[in-house]
Design a protein around this motif. Structure first.
Motif, short mmCIF file in Angstrom:
data_model
loop_
_atom_site.label_atom_id
_atom_site.label_comp_id
_atom_site.label_asym_id
_atom_site.label_seq_id
_atom_site.Cartn_x
_atom_site.Cartn_y
_atom_site.Cartn_z
N GLU A 176 0.84 -1.20 0.00
CA GLU A 176 0.00 0.00 0.00
C GLU A 176 0.88 1.26 0.00
O GLU A 176 2.11 1.16 0.08
CB GLU A 176 -0.90 -0.01 1.23
CG GLU A 176 -0.13 0.03 2.56
CD GLU A 176 -1.00 -0.35 3.74
OE1 GLU A 176 -1.94 0.39 4.05
OE2 GLU A 176 -0.72 -1.41 4.35
N ASP A 180 -0.09 5.45 4.04
CA ASP A 180 -1.19 4.62 4.58
C ASP A 180 -0.65 3.54 5.51
O ASP A 180 -1.23 3.25 6.57
CB ASP A 180 -1.99 3.97 3.46
CG ASP A 180 -2.75 4.98 2.61
OD1 ASP A 180 -2.94 6.13 3.06
OD2 ASP A 180 -3.16 4.62 1.49
N TYR A 181 0.45 2.93 5.11
CA TYR A 181 1.07 1.87 5.91
C TYR A 181 1.49 2.39 7.28
O TYR A 181 1.22 1.78 8.31
CB TYR A 181 2.26 1.31 5.15
CG TYR A 181 3.03 0.23 5.87
CD1 TYR A 181 2.55 -1.06 5.94
CD2 TYR A 181 4.25 0.52 6.49
CE1 TYR A 181 3.26 -2.06 6.60
CE2 TYR A 181 4.97 -0.46 7.15
CZ TYR A 181 4.47 -1.75 7.20
OH TYR A 181 5.17 -2.73 7.86
N ARG A 183 0.44 5.11 8.86
CA ARG A 183 -0.73 5.51 9.64
C ARG A 183 -1.42 4.27 10.25
O ARG A 183 -1.80 4.27 11.42
CB ARG A 183 -1.73 6.26 8.76
CG ARG A 183 -2.87 6.90 9.53
CD ARG A 183 -3.75 7.72 8.59
NE ARG A 183 -4.50 8.75 9.27
CZ ARG A 183 -5.62 8.55 9.93
NH1 ARG A 183 -6.14 7.34 10.02
NH2 ARG A 183 -6.25 9.55 10.52
N ARG A 184 -1.54 3.22 9.46
CA ARG A 184 -2.18 1.99 9.95
C ARG A 184 -1.38 1.37 11.09
O ARG A 184 -1.94 0.91 12.09
CB ARG A 184 -2.32 0.99 8.78
CG ARG A 184 -3.29 -0.13 9.03
CD ARG A 184 -3.73 -0.80 7.74
NE ARG A 184 -2.64 -1.32 6.95
CZ ARG A 184 -2.09 -2.53 7.11
NH1 ARG A 184 -2.54 -3.33 8.05
NH2 ARG A 184 -1.11 -2.93 6.31
N LYS A 187 -1.84 3.35 14.27
CA LYS A 187 -3.15 3.10 14.89
C LYS A 187 -3.09 1.91 15.84
O LYS A 187 -3.74 1.90 16.89
CB LYS A 187 -4.22 2.88 13.82
CG LYS A 187 -4.74 4.17 13.24
CD LYS A 187 -6.08 3.94 12.58
CE LYS A 187 -6.64 5.25 12.08
NZ LYS A 187 -7.48 5.92 13.03
#
Length: 195
Positions: A176, A180-181, A183-184, A187
């Motif tokens: 990805e 995005d990676y 941020r994921r 989380k």
């Protein structure tokens, strides 16, 4: 009478000479690496005397740290009023800096130099990473005040985790988007625990 023997301030430091030192250091670091690079070689390539270098830097470690930072842009800490908006801004800014050819070269030089020389690693940590880590803590402290994260969240560990994920994803690009990676992954670190 003592005043007659006071040392004169000397010549002002030249910005041109300093830029030449930084440029020569980056070039030699890329060509021969940290261990094989010498102050003599830097001075020769920069067209300055060794004393000019030693007026600014106590040793090669300090010079290399400043040279690497000279090609990196500083990431400014946001205060958007919401943790994930702050994190998003940080990740986007990091991507703009790190995912460029100069940014990738700087990261490679930091890793290579710190891996081969503990003195450089300590200088770089103290002068650049530790202040950034301390500044990042304000993002987490604001989030705690807004009750967006638990009071026991370790800001230093979040910073270290974020830095580690960014480096890993730079070396081994995920399927990805890089942003995005990261941020994921964050989380997972910052998600509230279930009781």
């Amino acid at each position: 009478m003592k005043d007659a023997y006071k040392k004169s301030p000397g010549r002002p430091r030249s910005v041109t000479s300093h830029q030449a030192m930084l440029k020569a250091t980056i070039e030699l670091l890329a060509e021969v690496g940290f261990e094989k690079m010498s102050i003599d070689a830097i001075a020769t390539r920069a067209g300055v005397g060794k004393t000019t270098i030693y007026r600014r830097y106590a040793n090669k470690n300090e010079l290399v740290a400043d040279a690497i930072e000279s090609v990196r842009e500083e990431i400014h800490l946001p205060d958007t009023g919401h943790l994930w908006s702050d994190i998003d801004v940080l990740i986007e800014n990091a991507a703009k800096i790190t995912l460029t050819p100069p940014g990738q070269q700087a990261v490679a030089m930091i890793i290579s130099s710190a891996s081969s020389n503990s003195g450089f690693a300590q200088v770089y940590w103290k002068k650049y990473l530790q202040p950034r880590k301390q500044a990042f803590a304000s993002v987490i402290e604001r989030a705690k005040a807004r009750q967006e994260v638990a009071n026991d969240v370790d800001a230093g560990l979040v910073f270290d985790t974020m830095s580690g994920i960014m480096l890993y994803a730079l070396i081994f690009p995920p399927a990805e988007a890089w942003t995005d990676y990261i941020r994921r992954a964050l989380k997972l670190v910052l998600s509230p625990r279930s009781s």
